[in-house]
Design a protein around this motif. Structure first.
Motif, PDB file in Angstrom:
ATOM      1  N   LYS A 381       0.820  -1.199   0.000  1.00 30.88           N
ATOM      2  CA  LYS A 381       0.000   0.000   0.000  1.00 30.88           C
ATOM      3  C   LYS A 381       0.861   1.259   0.000  1.00 30.88           C
ATOM      4  CE  LYS A 381      -3.813  -2.119   2.576  1.00 30.88           C
ATOM      5  NZ  LYS A 381      -4.595  -2.074   3.827  1.00 30.88           N
ATOM      6  N   PHE A 382       2.077   1.156   0.571  1.00 35.37           N
ATOM      7  CA  PHE A 382       2.975   2.296   0.645  1.00 35.37           C
ATOM      8  C   PHE A 382       3.566   2.649  -0.717  1.00 35.37           C
ATOM      9  CE2 PHE A 382       5.631  -1.442   1.063  1.00 35.37           C
ATOM     10  CZ  PHE A 382       6.731  -1.149   0.275  1.00 35.37           C
ATOM     11  N   THR A 398      11.752   2.963   1.103  1.00 38.11           N
ATOM     12  CA  THR A 398      10.713   3.145   0.087  1.00 38.11           C
ATOM     13  C   THR A 398      11.194   4.110  -0.992  1.00 38.11           C
ATOM     14  OG1 THR A 398       9.616   5.052   1.094  1.00 38.11           O
ATOM     15  CG2 THR A 398       9.004   2.858   1.925  1.00 38.11           C
ATOM     16  N   SER A 400       9.638   6.519  -2.003  1.00 42.25           N
ATOM     17  CA  SER A 400       9.180   7.866  -1.646  1.00 42.25           C
ATOM     18  C   SER A 400      10.068   8.518  -0.598  1.00 42.25           C
ATOM     19  CB  SER A 400       7.737   7.806  -1.136  1.00 42.25           C
ATOM     20  OG  SER A 400       7.650   7.000   0.029  1.00 42.25           O
ATOM     21  N   ASP A 418       2.887  -0.121   5.294  1.00 44.59           N
ATOM     22  CA  ASP A 418       1.497  -0.077   4.843  1.00 44.59           C
ATOM     23  C   ASP A 418       0.617   0.672   5.838  1.00 44.59           C
ATOM     24  OD1 ASP A 418       1.877  -1.376   2.445  1.00 44.59           O
ATOM     25  OD2 ASP A 418       1.365  -3.358   3.218  1.00 44.59           O
ATOM     26  N   SER A 421       1.088   4.407   5.703  1.00 42.58           N
ATOM     27  CA  SER A 421       0.777   5.126   4.451  1.00 42.58           C
ATOM     28  C   SER A 421      -0.638   5.677   4.465  1.00 42.58           C
ATOM     29  CB  SER A 421       0.965   4.183   3.272  1.00 42.58           C
ATOM     30  OG  SER A 421       0.105   3.071   3.373  1.00 42.58           O
TER      31      SER A 421
END
Length: 421
Positions: A381-382, A398, A400, A418, A421
């Motif tokens: 999900k992240f 990640t 991001s 997850d 996020s």
């Protein structure tokens, strides 16, 4: 810990910049949130062939460690570390040449902040001596050379016989009075069974069971075996065993076994120990003729000039997990998810940048090969990211720009990312 508390040159401008970026994004492997805690009142029973000692509870044994006031000793320690990583010796040498602490022009191979990273892998023999809180000596013995770190009051000297280089500091600039043992070494580099044991016993909580499981002989001394185990599932730690001197409460041996099985991740213990006052000559040092001497202030000035990260522990570019606020090299917004053995540090990388790649020109080919060998691509999900695995500590970076690190399974890291996020 209170007695009743429950209880990780190419000489060119472009090359130097690339190395600094690589150091900044080095795999953030630091033990996060490992605690030792709930005292199981299980009496120690002597095993066949081991010393027949009086029964003692875990509570009493931990109190014995906490109350120990032994400040004079000398001996030999053998430490083996197997995180499942390549040797850090070569990485440390490259970091010295490439602009890390003590690195680049004017750097010193004797700088403790780089030299002692070698203890993060392999097997090493250490000779130690201590006479109170202000006098210590630590020597790392190699086949053809010896590295020594000496503190005598406010004076701290380090000497690398292999390169004939010395490093000099005053007060605590070389890391003195850290690791709970007053040893002049960098943070995150415990070098004695006592320092290792205290890291696991200082933050006790309800997520751990602590028991006494028999006795042993270590370096010719009678000892009790204190066993620390996580109650939670998902930790990479199976158990920690500390052999505690039955007479004076000094930890003599420390063994950490991983939940994945196999040999110990860390095994450190005295092979010889003497609790008599060491000779005063153990704490004196004069640089040999022709030695290159680096002053700590000069090294710090060069570090600022080259832009190298400050406060290097074993792994550059990452602050202390759980401390909050800014970490080393600008890491910010650090927070802890979960508790006890399953605690995970969430670190936000400055600028929200993810893992650099060879294609971007930010990472040297050798560093990219190292990262690729360790990392596995994951999604959730992240978004997407890369998990870097060792036998003890795992980290998820990640795309991001967030890092999740802890002594937990990769699945736990993905779940934490997850949920965040």
């Amino acid at each position: 810990m209170a007695p009743n508390d429950s209880t990780a040159t190419d000489g060119g401008t472009k090359g130097a910049a690339a190395r600094r970026k690589a150091a900044r994004y080095a795999v953030p492997v630091a033990v996060a949130g490992v605690a030792a805690a709930t005292i199981g009142l299980v009496p120690a029973l002597a095993s066949t062939g081991d010393p027949d000692l009086p029964k003692i509870t875990a509570q009493q044994l931990i109190e014995k460690i906490a109350a120990s006031d032994t400040q004079q000793l000398s001996g030999t320690v053998r430490i083996s570390t197997d995180l499942g990583l390549p040797s850090f010796g070569g990485l440390a040498d490259a970091f010295v040449k490439g602009g890390g602490p003590g690195g680049g022009e004017g750097g010193s191979s004797a700088d403790p902040q780089t030299k002692l990273t070698e203890l993060a892998s392999g097997t090493h023999t250490l000779r130690i001596a201590t006479d109170g809180p202000d006098r210590q000596r630590l020597s790392v013995l190699d086949d053809a050379a010896e590295y020594s770190l000496i503190r005598d009051g406010a004076e701290v000297w380090a000497y690398d016989s292999g390169s004939n280089q010395a490093y000099h500091a005053t007060d605590d600039r070389a890391g003195a009075k850290r690791n709970g043992s007053s040893a002049p070494v960098p943070d995150s580099v415990p070098t004695t069974p006592k320092a290792l044991a205290e890291q696991f016993l200082k933050a006790a909580g309800p997520t751990t069971s602590v028991t006494v499981d028999g006795t042993a002989r270590v370096a010719g001394r009678d000892a009790y075996k204190l066993v620390v185990k996580p109650k939670q599932a998902g930790s990479t730690v199976a158990s920690v065993t500390v052999a505690v001197d039955a007479k004076n409460g000094v930890p003599l041996k420390f063994t950490l076994l991983p939940s994945g099985g196999g040999k110990a991740v860390v095994d450190a213990g005295f092979t010889k120990v003497d609790f008599a006052k060491p000779a005063a000559s153990s704490f004196t040092f004069t640089p040999p003729k022709g030695a290159q001497v680096t002053e700590a202030d000069d090294a710090k000035a060069q570090q600022h000039k080259s832009g190298g990260p400050e406060g290097l522990g074993i792994f550059p570019g990452v602050g202390e997990p759980g401390a909050g606020g800014k970490g080393a090299d600008g890491a910010k917004d650090t927070k802890v998810i979960g508790e006890g053995w399953n605690a995970i540090a969430e670190i936000t990388v400055p600028g929200g940048a993810g893992l650099p790649s060879k294609a971007s020109g930010e990472v040297p080919a050798e560093a990219q090969q190292f990262l690729d060998a360790l990392g596995d691509k994951v999604t959730g999900k992240f978004g997407s990211g890369t998990v870097f695995k060792t036998r003890l500590v795992n980290a998820l970076m990640t795309d991001s720009g967030k890092v999740y690190v802890g002594a937990v399974t990769p699945e736990s890291l993905v779940k934490a990312a997850d949920n965040a996020s």
